[in-house]
Design an enzyme around this catalytic site. Structure first.
Site, PDB file in Angstrom:
ATOM      1  N   ASP A 259      27.380  29.690 -43.974  1.00 40.20           N
ATOM      2  CA  ASP A 259      28.602  29.517 -44.755  1.00 40.20           C
ATOM      3  C   ASP A 259      28.626  28.150 -45.425  1.00 40.20           C
ATOM      4  OD1 ASP A 259      29.961  31.933 -44.542  1.00 40.20           O
ATOM      5  OD2 ASP A 259      30.934  31.395 -42.666  1.00 40.20           O
ATOM      6  N   VAL A 260      28.274  27.120 -44.665  1.00 37.95           N
ATOM      7  CA  VAL A 260      28.299  25.762 -45.203  1.00 37.95           C
ATOM      8  C   VAL A 260      27.288  25.612 -46.339  1.00 37.95           C
ATOM      9  CG1 VAL A 260      27.863  23.329 -44.674  1.00 37.95           C
ATOM     10  CG2 VAL A 260      29.164  24.745 -43.069  1.00 37.95           C
TER      11      VAL A 260
END
Length: 398
Positions: free
Chosen positions: A164-165
């Site tokens: 996600d990051v």
């Protein structure tokens, strides 16, 4: 916002429809770079609006953390009037980021009929359009099978939503490149960014996937050791854990000298017929080396260990909890963090953009409450107070 070196994207407006991590992080990063980012949520909030952790009043600390510096508009996504308003907002801004895909009313083909140079970036789960989130993507790439203690047989998830990051930062990069292209050519673009592809690309770039393709072997589970290098955790006499990394021959020699094992390490090298200046030899014989070094750590307190390590070239850090890290001067005295009065949450030290430009950085701004900016944003589209009131009464707006 006045444009300067720390806000290079000042003057760019971005509409965001999102939930959870990747796209909200992309939007916040763009806001920290100077964009005016307007997050549009359904009335009542998206799926992440109440995500844990929560403040005492029930407001999401998580949501506030990923939506700093944005404006918030709340609209009924199901109504024709609400969809029309959102489409007008997107086309007025010209830049749209989302992980809510498959909606014809805000698809790229629909939007470019109204604004030919629109830029749209869509984050999806997988390249074939099927769903996927960080935790399921991670399961399918292979990392849980090499995470955790060597004695573990089953998968071990890690806590950080790494994909996600990385996806959020790729998304912010994608928007900046699309803006550069539009400035140069006058044309917009449709960018697709599957979360799984971010994970697969990373695993491939770091050779996790290439190793079995080339060598027919795959990375073993190593616990806290580091593949191909000498890196290991050690525990002091008073039970404090440290992580040490010896990347170079100098690091390794300093570690042997510190622990009083220079002679023993040399004897081990002679007995094995290896040269510990070679990182591969240090890695292959890490268990024997760890046994030699661990004795010294077990004979010294954490303060003694830290003071001794500080005088060497060894790469090291004491393991800390999140609470310990939050109270450490690397947070409290770090200009990355500044005091933030976040409505409904409280006052705390919030990080700004990690990048500095000529010593200056973009600091954190509070996150809005859901729908805080609905009236102000829609007024810029030309809606009158009476029209806004009619839409509120109809349930289209919050």
């Amino acid at each position: 916002m006045t444009a300067d070196a720390t806000t290079p994207l000042s003057g760019v407006r971005v509409i965001e429809i999102s939930s959870f991590v990747a796209v909200p992080l992309a939007g916040m990063t763009l806001a920290q770079l100077g964009c005016e980012v307007i997050r549009v949520d359904p009335v009542g909030g998206a799926a992440d609006y109440r995500r844990w952790p929560l403040a005492e009043g029930g407001d999401s600390i998580y949501w506030a953390g990923l939506n700093k510096g944005k404006q918030s508009v709340a609209v009924d996504f199901r109504s024709t009037a609400g969809q029309d308003l959102i489409r007008r907002l997107i086309c007025d801004a010209g830049v749209f980021i989302t992980n809510v895909v498959g909606r014809q009313w805000h698809s790229y083909d629909t939007l470019r009929q109204h604004r030919p140079d629109v830029i749209q970036l869509e984050v999806s789960g997988r390249h074939d359009g099927s769903t996927g989130v960080d935790y399921t993507v991670n399961a399918g790439v292979g990392f849980p099978m090499v995470t955790g203690p060597q004695t573990e047989d089953g998968p071990v998830n890690h806590v950080l939503p790494a994909w996600d990051v990385a996806c959020g930062l790729y998304a912010a990069l994608g928007i900046t490149t699309a803006l550069r292209h539009r400035d140069a050519t006058g044309t917009g673009g449709h960018l697709r960014l599957p979360l799984e592809d971010v994970a697969l690309a990373t695993a491939g770039n770091l050779s996790f996937l290439t190793e079995p393709m080339i060598n027919g072997s795959q990375r073993p589970r190593l616990g806290n050791a580091i593949y191909g290098q000498f890196g290991q955790d050690f525990t002091s006499a008073d039970g404090v854990s440290f992580m040490l990394v010896a990347l170079t021959p100098r690091h390794f020699r300093d570690l042997a000298a510190l622990t009083g094992t220079t002679g023993a390490v040399a004897a081990l090298a002679d007995a094995l017929g290896v040269d510990f200046d070679d990182e591969g030899s240090r890695y292959r014989h890490r268990a024997a080396l760890t046994g030699l070094f661990a004795v010294w750590f077990g004979d010294h307190t954490a303060d003694e260990v830290a003071a001794s390590l500080a005088s060497t070239s060894i790469l090291w850090e004491r393991y800390r909890t999140f609470a310990e890290a939050a109270a450490d001067e690397r947070v409290t005295a770090n200009p990355l963090f500044s005091p933030l009065d976040q409505p409904r949450i409280g006052r705390y030290l919030a990080p700004g953009l990690p990048v500095t430009v000529n010593g200056a950085r973009s600091s954190a701004s509070p996150a809005p409450a859901l729908g805080d900016d609905t009236a102000a944003v829609l007024t810029r589209l030309g809606l009158t107070p009476a029209e806004l009131e009619d839409l509120r009464r109809a349930g289209v707006l919050r």
